[in-house]
Write an enzyme that holds these catalytic residues in place. Structure first.
Site, PDB file in Angstrom:
ATOM      1  N   LYS A  93       2.975 -14.166  -0.377  1.00  0.00           N
ATOM      2  CA  LYS A  93       2.055 -13.659  -1.401  1.00  0.00           C
ATOM      3  C   LYS A  93       1.966 -12.157  -1.250  1.00  0.00           C
ATOM      4  O   LYS A  93       1.771 -11.634  -0.155  1.00  0.00           O
ATOM      5  CB  LYS A  93       0.659 -14.286  -1.191  1.00  0.00           C
ATOM      6  CG  LYS A  93      -0.365 -13.836  -2.207  1.00  0.00           C
ATOM      7  CD  LYS A  93      -0.272 -14.637  -3.482  1.00  0.00           C
ATOM      8  CE  LYS A  93      -0.969 -13.981  -4.666  1.00  0.00           C
ATOM      9  NZ  LYS A  93      -0.091 -13.038  -5.412  1.00  0.00           N
ATOM     10  N   LYS A 129       6.313  -8.998  -0.366  1.00  0.00           N
ATOM     11  CA  LYS A 129       6.155  -7.845  -1.256  1.00  0.00           C
ATOM     12  C   LYS A 129       7.465  -7.635  -1.984  1.00  0.00           C
ATOM     13  O   LYS A 129       8.525  -7.983  -1.464  1.00  0.00           O
ATOM     14  CB  LYS A 129       5.816  -6.587  -0.441  1.00  0.00           C
ATOM     15  CG  LYS A 129       5.194  -5.487  -1.254  1.00  0.00           C
ATOM     16  CD  LYS A 129       3.691  -5.692  -1.387  1.00  0.00           C
ATOM     17  CE  LYS A 129       3.047  -4.704  -2.319  1.00  0.00           C
ATOM     18  NZ  LYS A 129       1.577  -4.785  -2.235  1.00  0.00           N
ATOM     19  N   ASP A 169       1.017  -4.220  -8.218  1.00  0.00           N
ATOM     20  CA  ASP A 169       0.809  -3.135  -7.250  1.00  0.00           C
ATOM     21  C   ASP A 169       1.034  -1.855  -8.066  1.00  0.00           C
ATOM     22  O   ASP A 169       0.883  -1.886  -9.304  1.00  0.00           O
ATOM     23  CB  ASP A 169       1.792  -3.260  -6.066  1.00  0.00           C
ATOM     24  CG  ASP A 169       1.413  -2.365  -4.882  1.00  0.00           C
ATOM     25  OD1 ASP A 169       0.509  -2.740  -4.118  1.00  0.00           O
ATOM     26  OD2 ASP A 169       1.987  -1.274  -4.730  1.00  0.00           O
ATOM     27  N   SER A 380      -6.533 -12.943  -5.785  1.00  0.00           N
ATOM     28  CA  SER A 380      -5.295 -13.575  -6.244  1.00  0.00           C
ATOM     29  C   SER A 380      -5.225 -15.017  -5.726  1.00  0.00           C
ATOM     30  O   SER A 380      -4.820 -15.929  -6.444  1.00  0.00           O
ATOM     31  CB  SER A 380      -4.078 -12.802  -5.730  1.00  0.00           C
ATOM     32  OG  SER A 380      -3.801 -11.695  -6.540  1.00  0.00           O
TER      33      SER A 380
HETATM   34  P1  NDP Z   1      -1.750   1.971 -10.061  1.00  0.00           P
HETATM   35  O1  NDP Z   1      -0.340   2.066 -10.470  1.00  0.00           O
HETATM   36  O2  NDP Z   1      -2.729   1.309 -10.955  1.00  0.00           O
HETATM   37  O3  NDP Z   1      -2.331   3.406  -9.718  1.00  0.00           O
HETATM   38  C1  NDP Z   1      -1.741   4.205  -8.757  1.00  0.00           C
HETATM   39  C2  NDP Z   1      -2.471   5.533  -8.709  1.00  0.00           C
HETATM   40  O4  NDP Z   1      -2.009   6.272  -7.601  1.00  0.00           O
HETATM   41  C3  NDP Z   1      -2.198   6.375  -9.935  1.00  0.00           C
HETATM   42  O5  NDP Z   1      -3.297   7.200 -10.182  1.00  0.00           O
HETATM   43  C4  NDP Z   1      -0.977   7.178  -9.493  1.00  0.00           C
HETATM   44  O6  NDP Z   1      -0.795   8.395 -10.199  1.00  0.00           O
HETATM   45  C5  NDP Z   1      -1.318   7.455  -8.046  1.00  0.00           C
HETATM   46  N1  NDP Z   1      -0.079   7.612  -7.295  1.00  0.00           N
HETATM   47  C6  NDP Z   1       0.939   6.726  -7.173  1.00  0.00           C
HETATM   48  N2  NDP Z   1       1.931   7.223  -6.444  1.00  0.00           N
HETATM   49  C7  NDP Z   1       1.539   8.449  -6.084  1.00  0.00           C
HETATM   50  C8  NDP Z   1       2.123   9.466  -5.314  1.00  0.00           C
HETATM   51  N3  NDP Z   1       3.338   9.327  -4.779  1.00  0.00           N
HETATM   52  N4  NDP Z   1       1.404  10.610  -5.140  1.00  0.00           N
HETATM   53  C9  NDP Z   1       0.181  10.755  -5.683  1.00  0.00           C
HETATM   54  N5  NDP Z   1      -0.424   9.823  -6.437  1.00  0.00           N
HETATM   55  C10 NDP Z   1       0.243   8.699  -6.626  1.00  0.00           C
HETATM   56  O7  NDP Z   1      -1.722   1.240  -8.631  1.00  0.00           O
HETATM   57  P2  NDP Z   1      -2.906   0.519  -7.856  1.00  0.00           P
HETATM   58  O8  NDP Z   1      -4.207   1.175  -8.143  1.00  0.00           O
HETATM   59  O9  NDP Z   1      -2.757  -0.929  -8.069  1.00  0.00           O
HETATM   60  O10 NDP Z   1      -2.476   0.801  -6.349  1.00  0.00           O
HETATM   61  C11 NDP Z   1      -2.953   1.924  -5.613  1.00  0.00           C
HETATM   62  C12 NDP Z   1      -2.797   1.649  -4.133  1.00  0.00           C
HETATM   63  O11 NDP Z   1      -3.566   0.489  -3.783  1.00  0.00           O
HETATM   64  C13 NDP Z   1      -1.376   1.339  -3.654  1.00  0.00           C
HETATM   65  O12 NDP Z   1      -1.234   1.825  -2.339  1.00  0.00           O
HETATM   66  C14 NDP Z   1      -1.339  -0.178  -3.631  1.00  0.00           C
HETATM   67  O13 NDP Z   1      -0.365  -0.656  -2.742  1.00  0.00           O
HETATM   68  C15 NDP Z   1      -2.742  -0.466  -3.140  1.00  0.00           C
HETATM   69  N6  NDP Z   1      -3.278  -1.798  -3.414  1.00  0.00           N
HETATM   70  C16 NDP Z   1      -3.311  -2.303  -4.680  1.00  0.00           C
HETATM   71  C17 NDP Z   1      -3.877  -3.547  -4.901  1.00  0.00           C
HETATM   72  C18 NDP Z   1      -4.027  -4.107  -6.270  1.00  0.00           C
HETATM   73  O14 NDP Z   1      -4.606  -5.198  -6.381  1.00  0.00           O
HETATM   74  N7  NDP Z   1      -3.565  -3.463  -7.314  1.00  0.00           N
HETATM   75  C19 NDP Z   1      -4.371  -4.373  -3.792  1.00  0.00           C
HETATM   76  C20 NDP Z   1      -4.362  -3.706  -2.513  1.00  0.00           C
HETATM   77  C21 NDP Z   1      -3.800  -2.477  -2.357  1.00  0.00           C
HETATM   78  P3  NDP Z   1       0.343   8.464 -11.341  1.00  0.00           P
HETATM   79  O15 NDP Z   1      -0.164   7.614 -12.455  1.00  0.00           O
HETATM   80  O16 NDP Z   1       0.428   9.909 -11.664  1.00  0.00           O
HETATM   81  O17 NDP Z   1       1.598   7.935 -10.726  1.00  0.00           O
HETATM   82  O1  2IT Z   2      -1.332  -4.747  -1.641  1.00  0.00           O
HETATM   83  C1  2IT Z   2      -1.865  -5.753  -2.129  1.00  0.00           C
HETATM   84  O2  2IT Z   2      -2.601  -6.490  -1.462  1.00  0.00           O
HETATM   85  C2  2IT Z   2      -1.620  -6.047  -3.540  1.00  0.00           C
HETATM   86  N1  2IT Z   2      -0.935  -5.270  -4.223  1.00  0.00           N
HETATM   87  C3  2IT Z   2      -2.179  -7.290  -4.165  1.00  0.00           C
HETATM   88  C4  2IT Z   2      -1.298  -8.464  -3.869  1.00  0.00           C
HETATM   89  C5  2IT Z   2      -1.662  -9.742  -4.573  1.00  0.00           C
HETATM   90  O3  2IT Z   2      -0.908 -10.699  -4.389  1.00  0.00           O
HETATM   91  O4  2IT Z   2      -2.670  -9.811  -5.282  1.00  0.00           O
END
Ligand code: NDP
Ligand code: 2IT
Length: 448
Positions: A93, A129, A169, A380
């Site tokens: 997952k 992943k 992600d 999830s």
């Molecule tokens: P999104 O794509 O929704 O948003 C990502 C954000 O981070 C955007 O604002 C993006 O800016 C910025 N960003 C991405 N890459 C870079 C970079 N190299 N430098 C600076 N800013 C950057 O992703 P999420 O919000 O889903 O994910 C954000 C983080 O949280 C990640 O690390 C992800 O692995 C983690 N995460 C996500 C989960 C989820 O449920 N979605 C769960 C747990 C962890 P821009 O639009 O300009 O690229």
């Molecule tokens: O980093 C994370 O935990 C996620 N992007 C969410 C993974 C999921 O299966 O909901």
């Protein structure tokens, strides 16, 4: 961050040698192994039975070509990945990341982290992943659709509701999950809970969109309260403006904090009056614009190009919610100098090891990603439960489960740290608590 136990130190050397040029993966493994010396010292069977060696080697890696046609008829070829790291406690997952920086080492670091995070949720989910070096930015909806369909045409052979359940992600949100699910359904001839983060009309769970950001604040709230602090009246800085950042901002504000800054990969906005979140949602979730557009509506706010400067804004609580290694030692020192008392990681591995060391040494409360952002994957798993039951829970029911899961997770990590002689160190506590459930399951299976 050093590894005390000599077997684990050698194992780390082998991981580095066997996985060359994958610094993010090395970093993630080193962080976990750094916490486990007291555990393997007390329980040498984890080494003797091969658990430690198995844990750092993915069960399976799938790597594939993803050809797709753009709106002008030009053919592009991206790379797709799925790392099925550990099925010790449930089906693989974890999310899919679409970002140009994606390569095998990024997916392996994320898959490795996911093993322990998923274990910490207390729910039956293994670690995996995936993703691609495809960049959805600037692509039309039709281009994204064609890419997602091509990606799933290969991936569908390897996933299933009891085998491997991907989700979103970076770069993969509701739009992408819709295209991916539609293609899976067509190819497999099955309507099944094979992805999470689905739309509410076709099997998605209420509160999944909010879950990572909300869960981050629930976890941080437990940590703050234990230390006699709270979000109430605190000034908060949040990096990113994607899914995690937006809902962390929403919950922090509901808890009485003032969020004054957010960012994207281009730069950051500082609004001393407090971020106008409905505007950020409109710009990012609906219009897919840059965060710089914020100042067109709020000329009194500031926009600064570049990401690193966001950590120089004085704040009480910092929530890095963008990407790995976005908060380095210099940023940590700036936060400390400005009186920041808590950092909670919403992104995966956003703080460099040097930053974590500096924050912890200065007594800043620190919530590590694999614990603090586990609310997304936990919800999830709740989506999987609802899909299996062919039933839906209300927003409040899911949110109540999420709160309880994050509270239990905090106490488990905190108790594990105390039990193994590092009270108050949630990095160690989360690694130990996450490890034990997976490792004990592996011991039960024998050599597999
Ligand atoms: P999104 O794509 O929704 O948003 C990502 C954000 O981070 C955007 O604002 C993006 O800016 C910025 N960003 C991405 N890459 C870079 C970079 N190299 N430098 C600076 N800013 C950057 O992703 P999420 O919000 O889903 O994910 C954000 C983080 O949280 C990640 O690390 C992800 O692995 C983690 N995460 C996500 C989960 C989820 O449920 N979605 C769960 C747990 C962890 P821009 O639009 O300009 O690229
Ligand atoms: O980093 C994370 O935990 C996620 N992007 C969410 C993974 C999921 O299966 O909901």
């Amino acid at each position: 961050m050093s590894i005390q136990n000599s077997y684990l130190r050698d194992l780390m050397d082998r991981v580095t040698a066997r996985n060359p040029a994958e610094p993010e993966f090395h970093q993630a493994v080193r962080e976990v192994l750094s916490s486990l010396s007291p555990v393997v010292d007390a329980h040498p069977e984890y080494i003797e039975q091969g658990v430690m060696d198995c844990l750092v080697e993915p069960e399976r890696i799938i790597k594939f070509r993803v050809p797709w046609e753009d709106d002008q008829g030009k053919i592009h070829v991206n790379r797709g990945f799925r790392v099925q790291f550990s099925s010790a406690i449930g089906p693989y997952k974890g999310g899919l990341r679409f970002h140009p920086s994606v390569y095998e080492g990024i997916i392996k670091f994320l898959g490795f982290e996911q093993i322990f995070k998923n274990s910490l949720t207390g729910l039956p989910i293994g670690g995996g992943k995936g993703g691609s070096d495809f960049d959805p930015k600037g692509k039309s909806d039709n281009e994204v659709m064609r890419f997602c369909q091509s990606f799933m045409t290969e991936l569908f052979k390897y996933i299933g509701p009891d085998t491997d359940v991907p989700a979103g992600d970076i770069g993969v949100g509701g739009r992408e999950i819709g295209f991916l699910f539609g293609q899976y359904k067509r190819l497999a001839n099955e309507f099944t809970g094979v992805l999470t983060g689905k739309g509410l009309t076709y099997g998605g769970s209420l509160a999944r969109t909010e879950a990572t950001g909300y869960g981050l604040c629930y976890f941080a709230d437990c940590m703050l309260r234990d230390a006699g602090r709270s979000f109430e009246g605190a000034t908060v800085v949040i990096s990113g403006s994607g899914n995690v950042a937006i809902y962390a901002c929403e919950k922090a504000a509901q808890f009485g904090a003032k969020v004054v800054a957010m960012s994207d990969s281009g730069g950051y906005i500082y609004d001393k009056n407090g971020i106008d979140l409905p505007l950020v949602k409109e710009l990012k979730e609906v219009q897919r614009k840059r965060i710089s557009a914020y100042v067109e509506t709020h000329p009194e706010a500031e926009y600064h190009p570049g990401c690193a400067g966001i950590w120089t804004i004085p704040c009480d609580i910092a929530l890095p919610c963008a990407t790995q290694n976005e908060l380095d030692e210099a940023a940590a020192k700036a936060l400390i100098a400005n009186g920041c008392f808590a950092v909670a990681e919403g992104a995966n591995m956003p703080c460099t090891p040097e930053a974590v060391d500096a924050l912890q040494a200065a007594g800043v409360l620190f919530a590590p990603a694999k614990a603090a952002n586990a609310g997304g994957v936990a919800t999830s798993a709740l989506e999987m439960s609802q899909n299996s039951m062919r039933f839906y829970w209300s927003f409040e029911e899911v949110d109540d489960h999420l709160k309880r899961i994050m509270t239990d997770l905090y106490h488990n990590a905190s108790n594990a740290a105390a039990q193994y002689g590092c009270a108050g160190d949630l990095v160690a506590g989360a690694n130990i608590a996450g490890f034990l459930k997976v490792a004990n399951s592996m011991l039960a299976y024998g050599v597999v």
